[in-house]
Scaffold this active site. Structure first.
Site, PDB file in Angstrom:
ATOM      1  N   SER A  85      40.752  69.509  17.499  1.00 17.10           N
ATOM      2  CA  SER A  85      41.086  70.636  18.795  1.00 17.10           C
ATOM      3  C   SER A  85      41.518  72.036  18.548  1.00 17.10           C
ATOM      4  O   SER A  85      42.388  72.336  18.758  1.00 17.10           O
ATOM      5  CB  SER A  85      42.194  69.724  19.868  1.00 17.10           C
ATOM      6  OG  SER A  85      41.658  68.188  19.860  1.00 17.10           O
ATOM      7  N   LYS A 116      36.984  69.747  25.115  1.00 18.68           N
ATOM      8  CA  LYS A 116      38.117  68.861  24.670  1.00 18.68           C
ATOM      9  C   LYS A 116      39.518  69.413  25.760  1.00 18.68           C
ATOM     10  O   LYS A 116      40.121  68.659  26.409  1.00 18.68           O
ATOM     11  CB  LYS A 116      38.215  69.159  23.639  1.00 18.68           C
ATOM     12  CG  LYS A 116      39.574  69.053  22.664  1.00 18.68           C
ATOM     13  CD  LYS A 116      40.145  67.211  23.565  1.00 18.68           C
ATOM     14  CE  LYS A 116      42.015  66.899  22.726  1.00 18.68           C
ATOM     15  NZ  LYS A 116      41.668  65.214  22.395  1.00 18.68           N
ATOM     16  N   LYS A 158      49.655  73.179  22.216  1.00 13.74           N
ATOM     17  CA  LYS A 158      48.884  74.083  21.714  1.00 13.74           C
ATOM     18  C   LYS A 158      47.617  73.671  21.968  1.00 13.74           C
ATOM     19  O   LYS A 158      47.103  74.622  22.002  1.00 13.74           O
ATOM     20  CB  LYS A 158      48.616  72.811  20.308  1.00 13.74           C
ATOM     21  CG  LYS A 158      48.045  73.553  19.064  1.00 13.74           C
ATOM     22  CD  LYS A 158      46.481  72.758  19.508  1.00 13.74           C
ATOM     23  CE  LYS A 158      46.527  71.082  18.714  1.00 13.74           C
ATOM     24  NZ  LYS A 158      45.259  70.670  18.926  1.00 13.74           N
TER      25      LYS A 158
HETATM   26  P1  NAD Z   1      48.546  65.799  11.942  1.00 17.00           P
HETATM   27  O1  NAD Z   1      49.462  66.732  11.572  1.00 17.00           O
HETATM   28  O2  NAD Z   1      48.871  64.284  11.537  1.00 17.00           O
HETATM   29  O3  NAD Z   1      47.165  65.912  10.595  1.00 17.00           O
HETATM   30  C1  NAD Z   1      46.606  67.068   9.880  1.00 17.00           C
HETATM   31  C2  NAD Z   1      46.456  67.571   8.463  1.00 17.00           C
HETATM   32  O4  NAD Z   1      45.589  68.569   8.486  1.00 17.00           O
HETATM   33  C3  NAD Z   1      47.761  67.229   8.526  1.00 17.00           C
HETATM   34  O5  NAD Z   1      48.200  65.964   6.306  1.00 17.00           O
HETATM   35  C4  NAD Z   1      47.685  68.171   6.521  1.00 17.00           C
HETATM   36  O6  NAD Z   1      48.845  68.497   5.974  1.00 17.00           O
HETATM   37  C5  NAD Z   1      46.696  68.441   7.219  1.00 17.00           C
HETATM   38  N1  NAD Z   1      46.620  70.491   6.972  1.00 17.00           N
HETATM   39  C6  NAD Z   1      46.736  71.597   7.396  1.00 17.00           C
HETATM   40  N2  NAD Z   1      46.154  72.886   7.108  1.00 17.00           N
HETATM   41  C7  NAD Z   1      45.436  72.185   5.705  1.00 17.00           C
HETATM   42  C8  NAD Z   1      44.318  72.994   5.130  1.00 17.00           C
HETATM   43  N3  NAD Z   1      44.663  74.722   5.021  1.00 17.00           N
HETATM   44  N4  NAD Z   1      44.100  72.206   4.214  1.00 17.00           N
HETATM   45  C9  NAD Z   1      43.627  71.086   3.989  1.00 17.00           C
HETATM   46  N5  NAD Z   1      44.280  70.434   4.369  1.00 17.00           N
HETATM   47  C10 NAD Z   1      45.206  70.906   5.435  1.00 17.00           C
HETATM   48  O7  NAD Z   1      47.485  66.044  12.835  1.00 17.00           O
HETATM   49  P2  NAD Z   1      46.538  64.990  13.628  1.00 17.00           P
HETATM   50  O8  NAD Z   1      47.440  64.027  14.909  1.00 17.00           O
HETATM   51  O9  NAD Z   1      45.875  64.117  12.687  1.00 17.00           O
HETATM   52  O10 NAD Z   1      45.347  65.668  14.668  1.00 17.00           O
HETATM   53  C11 NAD Z   1      44.730  66.280  14.606  1.00 17.00           C
HETATM   54  C12 NAD Z   1      43.496  67.669  15.791  1.00 17.00           C
HETATM   55  O11 NAD Z   1      42.766  66.285  16.383  1.00 17.00           O
HETATM   56  C13 NAD Z   1      44.360  68.040  16.197  1.00 17.00           C
HETATM   57  O12 NAD Z   1      44.022  68.883  16.452  1.00 17.00           O
HETATM   58  C14 NAD Z   1      45.616  67.085  17.440  1.00 17.00           C
HETATM   59  O13 NAD Z   1      45.649  67.970  18.247  1.00 17.00           O
HETATM   60  C15 NAD Z   1      44.118  66.168  17.500  1.00 17.00           C
HETATM   61  N6  NAD Z   1      43.663  64.857  18.148  1.00 17.00           N
HETATM   62  C16 NAD Z   1      45.167  64.591  18.051  1.00 17.00           C
HETATM   63  C17 NAD Z   1      45.137  63.456  18.417  1.00 17.00           C
HETATM   64  C18 NAD Z   1      46.847  62.154  18.104  1.00 17.00           C
HETATM   65  O14 NAD Z   1      46.412  61.808  19.563  1.00 17.00           O
HETATM   66  N7  NAD Z   1      46.887  62.480  17.125  1.00 17.00           N
HETATM   67  C19 NAD Z   1      44.521  62.824  19.396  1.00 17.00           C
HETATM   68  C20 NAD Z   1      42.678  63.820  19.386  1.00 17.00           C
HETATM   69  C21 NAD Z   1      42.650  64.901  18.669  1.00 17.00           C
END
Ligand code: NAD
Length: 311
Positions: free
Chosen positions: A112, A187, A255
């Protein structure tokens, strides 16, 4: 729109199964999404800058040491990263996707992020002949695990049709909403509605509780009426139990609302209710609730009225 055609899935699935999928970002959401693709029979290459790859590799995925290396080995690349700067770094940064990507590849960003950044990243990939979709999701970790996310997609229809069978292994609703960036605009709309809905529920339940009415009875009485919502059904039981374990963290909603405010102001669209809930979230962050579920918005109203909404 529910897309689960009973007959065509197997046929498309056999064609696409030959393609290798690179999956970047094995966080709360990406890890179960990648596992669902492996369970569906796809060959995966995985990379995360910080998180361990072990359990996904144990299921049969190949680990990569950089976004560039992963890109060189993949026909379709999926990214699931926190926010715009992370996607820009993974695609355009040093050792990024752009340095290794095959010209025939498709990149699908499921994070997102700001719609304008989706368009920037899409343009950078297009300059190398690489197709791009923005495809953020709604549903949180439980639906990522179940493979029942709602996926909203921006981009070219032909590219969408090609990757749709893969997205259907992660979501029960996969909808093309427009050109690149439209997925993230959708979104942002989703996140505004969810945040404002939680704030409205919080304000109303604090009032009812202070007036001496049992909040469980209020919930039972109104959830089937016009005020009822998926948000109310998910969040009121958590509030009544005092359970603010995420779920969706307040810091992630900050965010998303920041991206909504930036996008709205660029377009000349005032969004006053979103701005108000953003300040509530900022106050909660200052009081140590950044990592709590966004249902903790109720705590802001509870403090104002000096009462708790509990069973
Ligand atoms: P998270 O922080 O748990 O996971 C993100 C991952 O990306 C981490 O493991 C991190 O190490 C990795 N990362 C960061 N920079 C990187 C790079 N340059 N190269 C490779 N890896 C990298 O986040 P999440 O909760 O999995 O959310 C991911 C996305 O989904 C976000 O945009 C969030 O808003 C969206 N989202 C989350 C939820 C939720 O309930 N958690 C629901 C819907 C949407």
């Amino acid at each position: 729109m529910l897309i689960k055609p009973a007959q065509s899935v197997d046929i498309i699935f056999k064609e696409d199964i030959m393609e290798k999928i690179g999956f970047i970002g094995l966080g709360i959401m990406g890890r179960p999404m990648a596992k669902n693709l492996i369970k569906a029979g796809y060959k995966l290459v995985v990379y995360d800058k910080f998180a361990k790859l072990d359990d996904v590799v144990a299921l049969g995925a190949e680990g990569a040491d950089s976004n560039k290396e992963l890109a060189g080995k993949s026909d379709i690349i999926i990214t699931m990263l926190p926010n715009s700067p992370h996607v820009q770094e993974a695609v355009c940064g040093a050792d990024g996707i752009l340095e290794g990507v095959k010209s025939s590849a498709i990149v699908v960003d499921m994070s997102s992020i700001a719609p304008a950044v989706s368009q920037e990243v899409g343009a950078a990939l297009k300059a190398k002949g690489v197709a791009f979709l923005d495809a953020p999701v709604s549903g949180g970790e439980p639906k990522a695990i179940d493979g029942t996310l709602a996926i909203m997609v921006g981009g070219d229809r032909a590219v969408f049709d090609k990757v749709k069978p893969i997205l259907e292994k992660m979501g029960s609703s996969v909808t093309l909403v427009g050109d690149i960036g439209s997925g993230n605009v959708t979104k942002l709309a989703n996140q505004i509605i969810v945040a404002l809905n939680i704030a409205a529920v919080s304000e109303a339940f604090v009032l009812a509780t202070k007036a001496g009415v049992d909040p469980q009875s209020v919930f039972d009485a109104i959830k089937g009426g016009l005020a009822g919502s998926t948000v109310m059904n998910a969040k009121v039981p958590m509030i009544l139990d005092g359970n603010f374990k995420p779920g969706f963290r307040i810091e992630l909603h900050i965010k998303d609302l920041q991206n909504a405010l930036d996008t709205a102001h660029t377009l000349g669209v005032p969004i006053p209710l979103t701005a108000s809930v953003m300040e509530t979230l900022q106050a909660l962050k200052n009081h140590g609730y950044a990592a709590h579920d966004h249902s903790a918005i109720v705590k802001f109203y509870e403090k104002l009225a000096q009462i708790e909404v509990r069973k």
